[in-house]
Each structure stands twice: as structure tokens, then as C-alpha cells.
Design an enzyme around this catalytic site. Structure first.
Site, PDB file in Angstrom:
ATOM      1  CB  THR A 410      35.261  78.778 -68.533  1.00 28.81           C
ATOM      2  OG1 THR A 410      35.840  77.622 -69.121  1.00 28.81           O
ATOM      3  CG2 THR A 410      34.682  79.625 -69.630  1.00 28.81           C
ATOM      4  CB  THR A 428      33.369  82.295 -68.445  1.00 25.88           C
ATOM      5  OG1 THR A 428      34.430  82.897 -69.193  1.00 25.88           O
ATOM      6  CG2 THR A 428      32.048  82.871 -68.941  1.00 25.88           C
ATOM      7  CD  GLU A 454      32.279  85.973 -71.463  1.00 25.83           C
ATOM      8  OE1 GLU A 454      32.794  85.182 -72.270  1.00 25.83           O
ATOM      9  OE2 GLU A 454      32.591  86.010 -70.268  1.00 25.83           O
ATOM     10  CB  SER A 482      29.179  80.600 -74.768  1.00 24.41           C
ATOM     11  OG  SER A 482      29.963  79.834 -73.876  1.00 24.41           O
ATOM     12  CB  SER A 483      33.037  77.195 -76.750  1.00 20.57           C
ATOM     13  OG  SER A 483      33.239  77.837 -77.985  1.00 20.57           O
ATOM     14  N   GLY A 505      38.269  76.249 -71.251  1.00 18.49           N
ATOM     15  CA  GLY A 505      39.190  76.098 -72.371  1.00 18.49           C
ATOM     16  C   GLY A 505      38.837  76.846 -73.632  1.00 18.49           C
ATOM     17  N   GLY A 506      38.005  77.901 -73.573  1.00 22.15           N
ATOM     18  CA  GLY A 506      37.668  78.631 -74.786  1.00 22.15           C
ATOM     19  C   GLY A 506      36.984  77.727 -75.791  1.00 22.15           C
TER      20      GLY A 506
END
Length: 599
Positions: A410, A428, A454, A482-483, A505-506
Site C-alpha cells: 500500500t 492500495t 485485491e 484489510s489491515s 506493509g500488508g
């Protein structure tokens, strides 16, 4: 557990060889990183008095600064920044993806949900092979299969209608000018192009980013993108409707459905039907602060606040000083155990709220002090082999836990304008360069924009071995979990805005954001110092430590407590702006290319 009791327990355990437990599951796993490392440039931070913008690329920051200087709002600046990011940092975000935006207007916080949605034609077996087993990640991600309906432009348009001060079209001009005249390929973009094995398989992308011999364009190459300039000019003139219909929409659908080996199911009607949403923010108190972030479909705010809240029930984080400028092994053990509990809850409970009910009827049940106290009681001097999900409100969940799977990258933007309004926005396209599908928007010109992958943020497996459904399984019209953790921080006593922060950063976005909050709010560091701290975290298995940043003694102490430890590049991209010294102070991550500008 009190800090005194904790210290006594640790001391007793370290004296007994029998306290050392077996390594946890996944001990040999080496998690994939959202984006590769590309160097480290020390930053000193930036001070300003009236307004400030922090973004992941200097050209994007400059675009936002120009908007603020012209009297634009924080949302105006965010639009200008995002359009430039999609051009100069195409590996991370763009108009082919989605975003979450937190906004403070001086009176209230609003959260804007521009998360991608699953096409109407998918089902929960989207990522299963013929034998019923989940596909390998890049077999699913590369091509059209994993492309969700993009949401960034719809979200930015509704935020602009509510909070914009400058004309919509004017906010696209910096990116259009750069796309037409060209920008220099940065070291980071070159490094990621060189390392990617899939992008050059797409003819449009290969022509844009690679030379005839297949090598990535060298650093400093002047790169133009006339197709993206034309698309942005159309959207600037006609609004987001021009993206979700007409030639641009047809080109997206054609690319997704026409992929030779991995077509997707996105349709023209899916684009027409897409709606961004304004959701209630999820706010929680922690120490003297009130922290506001995105609720589901993001798991970020819940997980960050669970970690911070659980830690305070074990030992007050402000009472855990840094040792030689870095987090100690004692703290990392506590942090990792709290994180395992948070990630266990995330895997069981969190998904799109339009499809999955909140535990006990409200998402804040996962942050109740009594619940976090109960979870903290599970933390001891040795690592938990497996962290169990909890039962907030005492209610048993019917959902199965989602197995761990990769999550990717992202970009983050933080902005404060001259009127005191603020934005924290994380955007993202998911994996590095998304689905590796470049669309020219029907222009017939070179270049274009990249589509997201996504849908791979959904659980590949729809059920567990017992047939119980997974909350975050694929369903038509659903937003994948999502994070992303865009965060606004306020002083609880006076309600004054203190900080805007976030990171790419996932799944590790959660830890990067938590680290920045701990550094600034609990440990007294400025935003730049907090961002520069070494990264650490876990997604439920081994302790992850940023390579070369922790001494051998830290690793050894963690191992005596049963942890498996993996050192690797943890390439965060934190941006933060905090109230400091009567003005604003901004920090940008030395691991990427971002800077801060303001007056």
C-alpha cells in the site's frame, strides 16, 4: 499481571531450563514482504507552523504542498497527492485500486471506505483448484481473476464534495503535467521493476517500464505516461462517472475478462454499481489519548488497539523504557504475545460488516477493557504455542478461523491543512504492481494504470476442515478484509488533534502503525525517531525482527522463552504528522522515498 509480578515471573523462568518450550507452529515460515527493500536514507524530520503533508514520494508531497499553499483543504491535497502517487509509485497504489480515508473537520471524525468489492459473478470457490485445494498466491493474483471493483476515485469524489475547497479538476493538474512531461525513474521504482517476475508478461506494462531487451528502465530515465494523463484529464473534467462507465470502464472489463490464462469476472455492471461508503469511525481510548481509525472491513484499528490495550493490562507500556534506543527483549515478548491474541481474533471475527455481524453486536466489544483484561491473563513468561481466539461478550462465534495467507502492499498519506482539518489515508492495489495488468483506459496511447489484485485478501478457502464457513470468504459484492490502519490521534482531555499516521506493509501495517504510536505517545519520541525505530511483529507464528537492527542478546532471550525468531527486511513506509512545539512536526520512513513539506 502487575509489572512487579511480571518481572518476578520472568526472573524465575529464566533461571529454569525447564521453562523453555517448543517452538510455535510455523517456526520455519519466512513471510513474504509486500514490497522489496530499496535502501535506507536517514531523515531528520520536518517542522512547520500552519500546514503539513507527508507522502511516500517527493513529487507527490510537492503536489500536496502546492494545493495547501493555494488554500486547499486536507482532502484537496490528498487527491493531488494520490494522483501523483499512482503515476510515480505505481507498484503501491493508484486509480485501479482502493483506499480508506480518515477525516477530521475540527468537530468530528468521519471514515470513508473506498475498498474494492468482489464482482457479482464470483463465488466462494474463486481461488480453489479443481481438486479443491487453494491456488498458489501468484497463480491467483496475476491476471484478471483477483481484480476487484476499484474504489479510490469514488471515495475521493464523495470526500471532496463534503470537504473540498478547490475545484475537483484543479487537483488533477500536477499529476497530468507530470504524466505528460515525464518524471525521472527513482531508485526504488527501478529496484522493484528489476525484481518483479510478472509485470513484464503484460505487453502494455512491459512497453511502459522495460527496455526492448527486457531490462527495467534505468534510474533517472524520463518516463512519460500519456494514457494515464488522458484518463485523468477525462476524470478531472467529467468526474468519477467517467471512470466507472464509457471507454475507461470498457477497457478495464476487457482487460480483466480477456486475460489469456487467468480471466476474471468483473463486469461493466459491477463498475456502475460500485458505491463508496461513509462509515462511523472506530475510536477507542488508550492512556491519555483517543485513537480513531477504520472499523471493518479493515482489521487494522481493532488489532492495533487490542495490542496496545492488552499490553497495558500486563505492564504499562510507558513504564517499559527502550534499551540502548531499541525495544528490549522483555517488551518484544509481551508485544508478540499480545499480537498473537489480536491476530487470532482477527482471523475468527473480522470481515465486511455488510456480510458479517460484529461479535456481541458491536465491533467495540473486541476492545472492551474487561475483554482485554481477560485476554491479557493468557500472557505468561513463555510463548503461547497457539493463541486462541476469544469470545467477546461471552458469545461463541459460528465462524471458522481463517488460515494465514500472504497480504501485500500500500501507500500512506498524512495531511494537516491551515484550517486544522486532517487526513490519514491509506491506499492500495494490494500486491507489488497489483494484478500486473496495465489498462490504457481506451485511449490507445502508451502507458495507463495498473489494476488491483485485491480479491486475494479474501480467504482462499471458504470453509475449514469441518465445513464451518470463514467470515472473510469470497462473496459477490463483498469487501475483502484489510489491515490498513490510517489513524487520527486526539488528546482525550481537550479533544485537540495530536497526530495523523499510517503505513503500508500488508498484515504488518498493524505492527508498523502500533510501533509509531508507542514511540510517540508512550515513549516520548518525536515522529521521525519513532518511525526510525527498528520494526518488529508477528502474524501469529515466529517473532519477526528487522534484519541488522537487534543485538544477538535480544534474539537469544526471545528464544529462551520459546520463540522462533526470523530476521528479514521489514520495509515499512510510515508517514506521520504530530502536534509539537506549537506547530507540526512530520516524519517519513527512511526505508522508502517519502518526505514531508509544510509552512
Amino acid at each position: 499481571m502487575s509489572s512487579r509480578r511480571w518481572a518476578a515471573t520472568v526472573a524465575a523462568c529464566l533461571g529454569l531450563a525447564g521453562c523453555i518450550g517448543a517452538p510455535p507452529p510455523h517456526a520455519g515460515d519466512r513471510p513474504a514482504q509486500p514490497e522489496a527493500a530499496s535502501g535506507h536514507v536517514e531523515q531528520q524530520g520536518w517542522s512547520s507552523t500552519r500546514y503539513s503533508v507527508a507522502a511516500a514520494n517527493p513529487l507527490a508531497t510537492q503536489a500536496g504542498y502546492g494545493v495547501l499553499k493555494a488554500g486547499g483543504s486536507a482532502v484537496d491535497a490528498a487527491i493531488a497527492v494520490q494522483m501523483v502517487l499512482g503515476l510515480v509509485e505505481p507498484q503501491s497504489s493508484g486509480i485501479g485500486g482502493g483506499a480508506f480515508l480518515m477525516h477530521w473537520d475540527g468537530r468530528q471524525v468521519r471514515s470513508y471506505d473506498g475498498r474494492e468489492t468482489a464482482p457479482a459473478g464470483v463465488d466462494d470457490k474463486l481461488f480453489l483448484q479443481g481438486d479443491g485445494r487453494p491456488m498458489a498466491f501468484h497463480d491467483a493474483a496475476v491476471g484478471g481473476r483477483a481484480v476487484g471493483v476499484p474504489g479510490t476515485l469514488r471515495m475521493l469524489e464523495i470526500a471532496h464534495r463534503a470537504h473540498g475547497r478547490l475545484p475537483w479538476a484543479a487537483l488533477f493538474e500536477p499529476a497530468i503535467t507530470l504524466a505528460e512531461s515525464g518524471f525521472r525513474v527513482s531508485p526504488r521504482l527501478h529496484a522493484l521493476l528489476r525484481g518483479d517476475q510478472h509485470l513484464r508478461k503484460d505487453i502494455t506494462a512491459a512497453r511502459q517500464f522495460y527496455a526492448d531487451d527486457g531490462q527495467p528502465l534505468p534510474v533517472g530515465t524520463l518516463l512519460r505516461n500519456p494514457a494515464l494523463a488522458a484518463v485523468m484529464r477525462t476524470v478531472a473534467e467529467h468526474g468519477a462517472d467517467a471512470f466507472y462507465g464509457g471507454a475507461i470502464a470498457r477497457s478495464i472489463v476487457g482487460k480483466v475478462q480477456g486475460h489469456a490464462s487467468n480471466p476474471g469476472r468483473l463486469s461493466a455492471q459491477d463498475l456502475v454499481d460500485y458505491r463508496a461508503q461513509v462509515r462511523a469511525p472506530l475510536c477507542a481510548d488508550w492512556q491519555r489519548w483517543r485513537l480513531c481509525g477504520m472499523g471493518p472491513p479493515s482489521s487494522g484499528q481493532i488489532a492495533v488497539m487490542q495490542i496496545l490495550g492488552t499490553l497495558d493490562h500486563v505492564v504499562p507500556t510507558a513504564a517499559v523504557p527502550l534499551q540502548d534506543g531499541i525495544p528490549s527483549a522483555d517488551f518484544l515478548h509481551l508485544y508478540t504475545e499480545a499480537s498473537k491474541l489480536a491476530f487470532a481474533d482477527r482471523a475468527r471475527h473480522v470481515a465486511d460488516p455488510d456480510f458479517v455481524a460484529a461479535p456481541a453486536g458491536r465491533w467495540s466489544s473486541l476492545l472492551d477493557a474487561s475483554y482485554l483484561r481477560e485476554r491479557a491473563a493468557l500472557i505468561g513468561p513463555q510463548t503461547m504455542p497457539t493463541a486462541p481466539p476469544g469470545q467477546p461478550g461471552g458469545q461463541r462465534s459460528a465462524w471458522a478461523a481463517q488460515p494465514e495467507q500472504p497480504e501485500y502492499g500500500t501507500s500512506h498519506i498524512s495531511i494537516v491543512d491551515a484550517q486544522g482539518q486532517a487526513v490519514a489515508m491509506t491506499s492500495t492495489i494490494e500486491d507489488q504492481f497489483g494484478a500486473r495488468q496495465m489498462v490504457d483506459g481506451g485511449t490507445g496511447l502508451p502507458g495507463g494504470f495498473l489494476l488491483n489484485n485485491e480479491l486475494t485478501d479474501f480467504s482462499f478457502a471458504p470453509t475449514d476442515a469441518q465445513g464451518r464457513p470463514i467470515a472473510n470468504r469470497v462473496q459477490p459484492g463483498k469487501r475483502p478484509r484489510s489491515s490498513m490502519s490510517p489513524t487520527l490521534v486526539f488528546d482525550r482531555a481537550g479533544g485537540q488533534l495530536q497526530m495523523s499516521a499510517g503505513s503500508p506493509g500488508g498484515a504488518l501495517i498493524i505492527h508498523f502503525t502500533a510501533k509509531a504510536l508507542l514511540g510517540t505517545l508512550a515513549w516520548g519520541l518525536d515522529a521521525q525517531q519513532a518511525i526510525a525505530l527498528p520494526n518488529f511483529g508477528t502474524t501469529g507464528g515466529p517473532v519477526l525482527l528487522e534484519a541488522g537492527r537487534f543485538p544477538p542478546a535480544t534474539r537469544n532471550t526471545l528464544k529462551t522463552r520459546g520463540h522462533s525468531v526470523i530476521e528479514l527486511d521489514l520495509t515499512s513506509g510510515l508517514q506521520a504528522i504530530e502536534r509539537r512545539g506549537g506547530g507540526w512536526f512530520g516524519g517519513a520512513d527512511p526505508r522508502r522515498e517519502g518526505i514531508v513539506m509544510g509552512d
